[in-house]
Design an enzyme around this catalytic site. Structure first.
Site, PDB file in Angstrom:
ATOM      1  N   GLY A   1       0.731  -1.836  -0.379  1.00  0.00           N
ATOM      2  CA  GLY A   1      -0.367  -0.448  -0.253  1.00  0.00           C
ATOM      3  C   GLY A   1       0.279   1.198  -0.133  1.00  0.00           C
TER       4      GLY A   1
ATOM      5  N   GLY B   1       5.562   5.035  -9.035  1.00  0.00           N
ATOM      6  CA  GLY B   1       6.333   3.494  -9.029  1.00  0.00           C
ATOM      7  C   GLY B   1       5.559   2.196  -9.494  1.00  0.00           C
ATOM      8  CG  HIS B   2       3.651   1.303  -5.722  1.00  0.00           C
ATOM      9  ND1 HIS B   2       3.160   1.929  -4.815  1.00  0.00           N
ATOM     10  CD2 HIS B   2       3.838  -0.199  -5.123  1.00  0.00           C
ATOM     11  CE1 HIS B   2       4.410   1.346  -3.546  1.00  0.00           C
ATOM     12  NE2 HIS B   2       4.341   0.505  -3.612  1.00  0.00           N
TER      13      HIS B   2
END
Ligand code: PAF
Length: 274
Positions: free
Chosen positions: A27, A32-33
């Protein structure tokens, strides 16, 4: 986007899905995620993400309780990124009883990050194997920013013959070179200005090696001195072989330079492939 917290609901939701691509996270999602989620669409039909802050991979003096939890925001970002199913278990869902069966990676877990975070990769490998068993993806995308993690999980998948293809996602950086990380949020404005030095030092080593310098120990020492001279507390700067993260043998081998250093409160990591 469907959101499930229980293992059985998640399995039911994924039962008849074609080629599942999985991006596990803790989370506090940043660009980037989201880049990994976008990349995931190119590898399959159903993109599944997980959000779980995994206590097993935090040491006793690490920031498990303070780790930022931004669930509503994260869901919004995942929805926009076209994620079909989010698995977001509670600790009671994922670890209904104390997790006593653990995946113990080989010696590579004790190098680099492992030297400063004992047990960290055991916690990572254990939760990722469990997540793979629940989601049963054909492909999993993991960021190269956590280079050692990517390598350990790739090796685990191969050695345990898991039917999952591991794909590495490129590190996303701010314009000044700082690798995006959930921990950047802890930097003060002054520290944020200083933070790109870590990547600059790694690129300096890369450029020197490309130019023919083979005195890795000196290059590492110089980078540590430069960082620590600007207020960092460096755990390591290390030139290693991409294949196994051991010291270079002098042959013609692909290298990577990795570093971990504390700037104020946060401990930042980065790496550059050569
Ligand atoms: O990289 C991370 O965010 C975590 O280590 C992972 C892979 C989600 C396991 O908890």
């Amino acid at each position: 986007m469907q959101i499930h917290s229980s293992i059985s609901d998640t399995r039911a939701a994924l039962k008849n899905r074609q080629r599942i691509v999985f991006v596990p996270t803790m989370g506090n999602l940043h660009e980037g995620h989201i880049a990994l989620m976008r990349q995931a669409h190119a590898h399959g039909d159903t993109v599944v993400a997980s959000i779980f802050v995994n206590r097993l991979q935090f040491g006793p003096n690490e920031d498990f309780d303070k780790y930022p939890r931004t669930f509503a925001d994260d869901c919004e970002k995942l929805r926009e990124a076209g994620v079909a199913v989010l698995f977001a278990p509670t600790e009671a869902d994922l670890y209904p009883e104390p997790q006593q069966y653990l995946v113990d990676p080989p010696d590579i877990q004790n190098l680099l990050e492992g030297e400063f975070r004992p047990g960290h990769f055991r916690g990572v490998a254990t939760v990722v194997l469990k997540l793979f068993n629940i989601v049963q993806p054909q492909v999993a995308i993991l960021g190269k920013k956590d280079y050692q993690q990517l390598m350990i999980l790739r090796n685990m998948t191969r050695q345990l013959a898991l039917p999952v293809e591991i794909v590495g996602g490129e590190t996303v950086r701010a314009e000044d070179g700082l690798a995006l990380s959930s921990r950047n949020g802890y930097l003060t404005p002054d520290e944020r200005n200083e933070a790109p030095r870590l990547n600059r030092e790694l690129r300096r080593i890369r450029d020197a090696i490309r130019a023919g310098d083979r005195d890795y120990t000196r290059l590492e020492r110089e980078a540590i001195a430069e960082l620590d001279g600007h207020g960092w507390k460096t755990d390591y700067v290390a030139v290693r072989r991409q294949a196994d993260l051991l010291a270079p043998s002098g042959g013609d081998e692909a290298l990577v330079v990795l570093a971990a250093s504390r700037l104020g409160t946060p401990r930042l990591i980065d790496n550059v492939e050569i």
